[in-house]
Motif scaffolding. Structure first.
Motif, PDB file in Angstrom:
ATOM      1  N   ALA A 246       0.817  -1.215   0.000  1.00  0.00           N
ATOM      2  CA  ALA A 246       0.000   0.000   0.000  1.00  0.00           C
ATOM      3  C   ALA A 246       0.847   1.260   0.000  1.00  0.00           C
ATOM      4  CB  ALA A 246      -0.938  -0.010   1.201  1.00  0.00           C
ATOM      5  N   ASN A 247       2.003   1.208   0.659  1.00  0.00           N
ATOM      6  CA  ASN A 247       2.829   2.424   0.716  1.00  0.00           C
ATOM      7  C   ASN A 247       3.543   2.715  -0.597  1.00  0.00           C
ATOM      8  OD1 ASN A 247       4.816   0.463   0.749  1.00  0.00           O
ATOM      9  ND2 ASN A 247       5.751   1.129   2.656  1.00  0.00           N
ATOM     10  N   GLU A 248       3.341   1.844  -1.603  1.00  0.00           N
ATOM     11  CA  GLU A 248       3.944   2.063  -2.920  1.00  0.00           C
ATOM     12  C   GLU A 248       2.901   2.376  -3.988  1.00  0.00           C
ATOM     13  OE1 GLU A 248       6.945   2.472  -3.438  1.00  0.00           O
ATOM     14  OE2 GLU A 248       8.181   1.272  -2.080  1.00  0.00           O
ATOM     15  N   TYR A 249       1.643   2.511  -3.588  1.00  0.00           N
ATOM     16  CA  TYR A 249       0.601   2.839  -4.567  1.00  0.00           C
ATOM     17  C   TYR A 249       0.927   4.149  -5.287  1.00  0.00           C
ATOM     18  CZ  TYR A 249      -2.679  -0.797  -2.931  1.00  0.00           C
ATOM     19  OH  TYR A 249      -3.292  -1.990  -2.634  1.00  0.00           O
ATOM     20  N   ALA A 250       1.412   5.135  -4.553  1.00  0.00           N
ATOM     21  CA  ALA A 250       1.741   6.430  -5.150  1.00  0.00           C
ATOM     22  C   ALA A 250       2.871   6.281  -6.167  1.00  0.00           C
ATOM     23  CB  ALA A 250       2.122   7.438  -4.071  1.00  0.00           C
ATOM     24  N   GLU A 251       3.827   5.405  -5.880  1.00  0.00           N
ATOM     25  CA  GLU A 251       4.936   5.183  -6.809  1.00  0.00           C
ATOM     26  C   GLU A 251       4.427   4.561  -8.104  1.00  0.00           C
ATOM     27  OE1 GLU A 251       8.573   4.828  -8.697  1.00  0.00           O
ATOM     28  OE2 GLU A 251       7.921   6.110  -7.042  1.00  0.00           O
ATOM     29  N   VAL A 252       3.484   3.629  -8.007  1.00  0.00           N
ATOM     30  CA  VAL A 252       2.899   3.016  -9.203  1.00  0.00           C
ATOM     31  C   VAL A 252       2.179   4.077 -10.024  1.00  0.00           C
ATOM     32  CG1 VAL A 252       1.186   1.353 -10.031  1.00  0.00           C
ATOM     33  CG2 VAL A 252       2.718   0.736  -8.157  1.00  0.00           C
ATOM     34  N   ALA A 253       1.458   4.961  -9.354  1.00  0.00           N
ATOM     35  CA  ALA A 253       0.768   6.050 -10.049  1.00  0.00           C
ATOM     36  C   ALA A 253       1.771   6.960 -10.758  1.00  0.00           C
ATOM     37  CB  ALA A 253      -0.076   6.848  -9.069  1.00  0.00           C
ATOM     38  N   ARG A 254       2.919   7.223 -10.120  1.00  0.00           N
ATOM     39  CA  ARG A 254       3.947   8.051 -10.747  1.00  0.00           C
ATOM     40  C   ARG A 254       4.534   7.355 -11.968  1.00  0.00           C
ATOM     41  NH1 ARG A 254       5.140   9.679  -5.355  1.00  0.00           N
ATOM     42  NH2 ARG A 254       6.551   7.925  -5.064  1.00  0.00           N
ATOM     43  N   GLN A 255       4.749   6.054 -11.853  1.00  0.00           N
ATOM     44  CA  GLN A 255       5.272   5.315 -13.002  1.00  0.00           C
ATOM     45  C   GLN A 255       4.333   5.425 -14.196  1.00  0.00           C
ATOM     46  OE1 GLN A 255       5.804   1.462 -10.976  1.00  0.00           O
ATOM     47  NE2 GLN A 255       7.998   1.636 -11.328  1.00  0.00           N
ATOM     48  N   ALA A 256       3.044   5.273 -13.933  1.00  0.00           N
ATOM     49  CA  ALA A 256       2.061   5.379 -15.009  1.00  0.00           C
ATOM     50  C   ALA A 256       2.020   6.794 -15.578  1.00  0.00           C
ATOM     51  CB  ALA A 256       0.683   4.959 -14.505  1.00  0.00           C
ATOM     52  N   ALA A 257       2.080   7.806 -14.695  1.00  0.00           N
ATOM     53  CA  ALA A 257       2.046   9.200 -15.142  1.00  0.00           C
ATOM     54  C   ALA A 257       3.275   9.549 -15.974  1.00  0.00           C
ATOM     55  CB  ALA A 257       1.949  10.128 -13.934  1.00  0.00           C
ATOM     56  N   ASP A 258       4.395   8.880 -15.698  1.00  0.00           N
ATOM     57  CA  ASP A 258       5.626   9.122 -16.458  1.00  0.00           C
ATOM     58  C   ASP A 258       5.648   8.391 -17.795  1.00  0.00           C
ATOM     59  OD1 ASP A 258       6.596  10.784 -14.502  1.00  0.00           O
ATOM     60  OD2 ASP A 258       7.815   9.238 -13.520  1.00  0.00           O
ATOM     61  N   GLY A 259       4.567   7.659 -18.088  1.00  0.00           N
ATOM     62  CA  GLY A 259       4.464   7.009 -19.388  1.00  0.00           C
ATOM     63  C   GLY A 259       4.792   5.532 -19.414  1.00  0.00           C
ATOM     64  N   MET A 260       5.077   4.935 -18.250  1.00  0.00           N
ATOM     65  CA  MET A 260       5.376   3.512 -18.218  1.00  0.00           C
ATOM     66  C   MET A 260       4.093   2.720 -18.462  1.00  0.00           C
ATOM     67  SD  MET A 260       7.309   1.243 -15.242  1.00  0.00           S
ATOM     68  CE  MET A 260       8.757   2.295 -15.246  1.00  0.00           C
ATOM     69  N   SER A 261       4.138   1.728 -19.315  1.00  0.00           N
ATOM     70  CA  SER A 261       2.958   0.936 -19.629  1.00  0.00           C
ATOM     71  C   SER A 261       2.574   0.058 -18.442  1.00  0.00           C
ATOM     72  CB  SER A 261       3.207   0.058 -20.853  1.00  0.00           C
ATOM     73  OG  SER A 261       4.137  -0.968 -20.544  1.00  0.00           O
ATOM     74  N   VAL A 262       1.309  -0.338 -18.426  1.00  0.00           N
ATOM     75  CA  VAL A 262       0.844  -1.209 -17.348  1.00  0.00           C
ATOM     76  C   VAL A 262       1.623  -2.518 -17.358  1.00  0.00           C
ATOM     77  CG1 VAL A 262      -1.134  -2.534 -16.502  1.00  0.00           C
ATOM     78  CG2 VAL A 262      -1.458  -0.173 -17.252  1.00  0.00           C
ATOM     79  N   ALA A 263       1.908  -3.028 -18.542  1.00  0.00           N
ATOM     80  CA  ALA A 263       2.660  -4.281 -18.648  1.00  0.00           C
ATOM     81  C   ALA A 263       4.066  -4.133 -18.068  1.00  0.00           C
ATOM     82  CB  ALA A 263       2.737  -4.729 -20.108  1.00  0.00           C
ATOM     83  N   LYS A 264       4.701  -2.986 -18.343  1.00  0.00           N
ATOM     84  CA  LYS A 264       6.048  -2.752 -17.827  1.00  0.00           C
ATOM     85  C   LYS A 264       6.025  -2.595 -16.309  1.00  0.00           C
ATOM     86  CE  LYS A 264      10.404  -1.642 -17.611  1.00  0.00           C
ATOM     87  NZ  LYS A 264      11.430  -2.716 -17.616  1.00  0.00           N
ATOM     88  N   ILE A 265       4.999  -1.895 -15.802  1.00  0.00           N
ATOM     89  CA  ILE A 265       4.879  -1.742 -14.348  1.00  0.00           C
ATOM     90  C   ILE A 265       4.693  -3.106 -13.699  1.00  0.00           C
ATOM     91  CG2 ILE A 265       3.484  -0.768 -12.483  1.00  0.00           C
ATOM     92  CD1 ILE A 265       2.765   1.525 -14.395  1.00  0.00           C
ATOM     93  N   ALA A 266       3.857  -3.951 -14.302  1.00  0.00           N
ATOM     94  CA  ALA A 266       3.631  -5.300 -13.768  1.00  0.00           C
ATOM     95  C   ALA A 266       4.930  -6.093 -13.742  1.00  0.00           C
ATOM     96  CB  ALA A 266       2.577  -6.014 -14.601  1.00  0.00           C
ATOM     97  N   GLU A 267       5.716  -5.954 -14.803  1.00  0.00           N
ATOM     98  CA  GLU A 267       7.017  -6.645 -14.857  1.00  0.00           C
ATOM     99  C   GLU A 267       7.952  -6.107 -13.781  1.00  0.00           C
ATOM    100  OE1 GLU A 267      10.827  -7.111 -17.920  1.00  0.00           O
ATOM    101  OE2 GLU A 267       8.955  -6.200 -18.616  1.00  0.00           O
ATOM    102  N   ASP A 268       7.925  -4.788 -13.590  1.00  0.00           N
ATOM    103  CA  ASP A 268       8.785  -4.140 -12.608  1.00  0.00           C
ATOM    104  C   ASP A 268       8.503  -4.653 -11.199  1.00  0.00           C
ATOM    105  OD1 ASP A 268      10.687  -2.276 -11.704  1.00  0.00           O
ATOM    106  OD2 ASP A 268       9.143  -0.783 -11.310  1.00  0.00           O
ATOM    107  N   TRP A 269       7.222  -4.871 -10.876  1.00  0.00           N
ATOM    108  CA  TRP A 269       6.824  -5.313  -9.540  1.00  0.00           C
ATOM    109  C   TRP A 269       6.630  -6.820  -9.447  1.00  0.00           C
ATOM    110  CZ3 TRP A 269       6.890  -2.107  -5.432  1.00  0.00           C
ATOM    111  CH2 TRP A 269       6.922  -0.726  -5.694  1.00  0.00           C
ATOM    112  N   SER A 270       6.790  -7.532 -10.560  1.00  0.00           N
ATOM    113  CA  SER A 270       6.622  -8.993 -10.605  1.00  0.00           C
ATOM    114  C   SER A 270       5.211  -9.410 -10.198  1.00  0.00           C
ATOM    115  CB  SER A 270       7.660  -9.692  -9.710  1.00  0.00           C
ATOM    116  OG  SER A 270       8.964  -9.395 -10.134  1.00  0.00           O
ATOM    117  N   VAL A 271       4.229  -8.630 -10.639  1.00  0.00           N
ATOM    118  CA  VAL A 271       2.829  -8.950 -10.362  1.00  0.00           C
ATOM    119  C   VAL A 271       2.074  -8.993 -11.686  1.00  0.00           C
ATOM    120  CG1 VAL A 271       2.882  -7.915  -8.065  1.00  0.00           C
ATOM    121  CG2 VAL A 271       2.198  -6.517 -10.026  1.00  0.00           C
TER     122      VAL A 271
END
Length: 235
Positions: A76-101
């Motif tokens: 939960a304390n990383e939800y904001a970081e995920v939002a920042r990644q998306a806002a910076d243009g990172m794709s959902v697939a890339k974010i999922a790979e980054d977090w292994s989820v």
């Protein structure tokens, strides 16, 4: 040199912060014994364990002893970081790979509104905190200044000996310090200077990765210091 004032350049400030954190850590870890090192403050604590006794799903290490690691998740304390990644243009697939989820998990986090519930995380031993730090610094050195090919999870041979663990850890920090001390301004701003595969390093300017490394050292050593205080006060 004698007579020179403190460095005020970006790298100098980070080096001074690292050196001070390292010095305080050595003072606080003086006299650490094996029993205290492996002490589990509460049931279900994470630690280092013999391979055959590991209970967490992703415990890792190259030798007879492994370090506990749970299933992949976005806390939960990383939800904001995920939002920042998306806002910076990172794709959902890339974010999922980054977090292994899964992609679905990322979409769930991005759609979340309101205040997330506080994370429920396991209490960890001094051995776990030290092993986690050692693994992180060793892996990031390999994928920044080394050959960039070895599995980060196989670089640290975890040990039940507190003195041996500390000896190896200080050596890793010394190597890290020597390598970052030689960086140029251009390298500090290089995106992907670190190719560490378990995080956002390949997408970040190295100065950010370096600052995060200092933060990891400081906050985990503070936790270790508290565990030492609790060990002394346990009776």
């Amino acid at each position: 040199m004698s007579g020179e004032g403190p460095r005020t350049d970006r790298l100098g400030i980070l080096l001074e912060q690292f050196d001070q954190a390292r010095e305080m850590a050595e003072v606080r870890l003086h006299g650490l014994g094996d029993e205290e090192y492996l002490w589990e403050p509460a049931p279900g604590s994470w630690s280092i364990r013999r391979r055959e006794e590991a209970t967490t799903p992703r415990a890792y290490g190259p030798g007879a002893w492994v370090i506990d690691k749970g299933a992949p998740e976005i806390p939960a304390n990383e939800y904001a970081e995920v939002a920042r990644q998306a806002a910076d243009g990172m794709s959902v697939a890339k974010i999922a790979e980054d977090w292994s989820v899964s992609v679905e998990r990322v979409e769930e986090v991005l759609a979340f509104t309101g205040e997330p519930e506080p994370d429920v995380v396991p209490i960890t031993t001094i051995a776990w905190r030290l092993g986690h730090l050692h693994s992180d610094f060793e892996g990031r050195w390999e994928w920044t200044f080394g050959e960039r090919r070895q599995d980060p999870h196989l670089l640290v041979d975890f040990t039940p000996s507190a003195s041996l663990a500390l000896e190896r850890f200080w050596a890793t920090l010394d190597r890290h310090r020597a390598s970052i001390g030689a960086l140029t301004e251009e390298q500090l701003d290089t995106v992907g200077l670190s190719q560490y595969p378990h995080g956002s390093d390949p997408d970040d300017a190295y100065i950010g990765t370096l600052a995060n490394g200092n933060l990891e050292l400081i906050h985990h050593m503070a936790e270790i210091a508290l565990l030492r205080d609790l060990w002394r006060a346990r009776r």
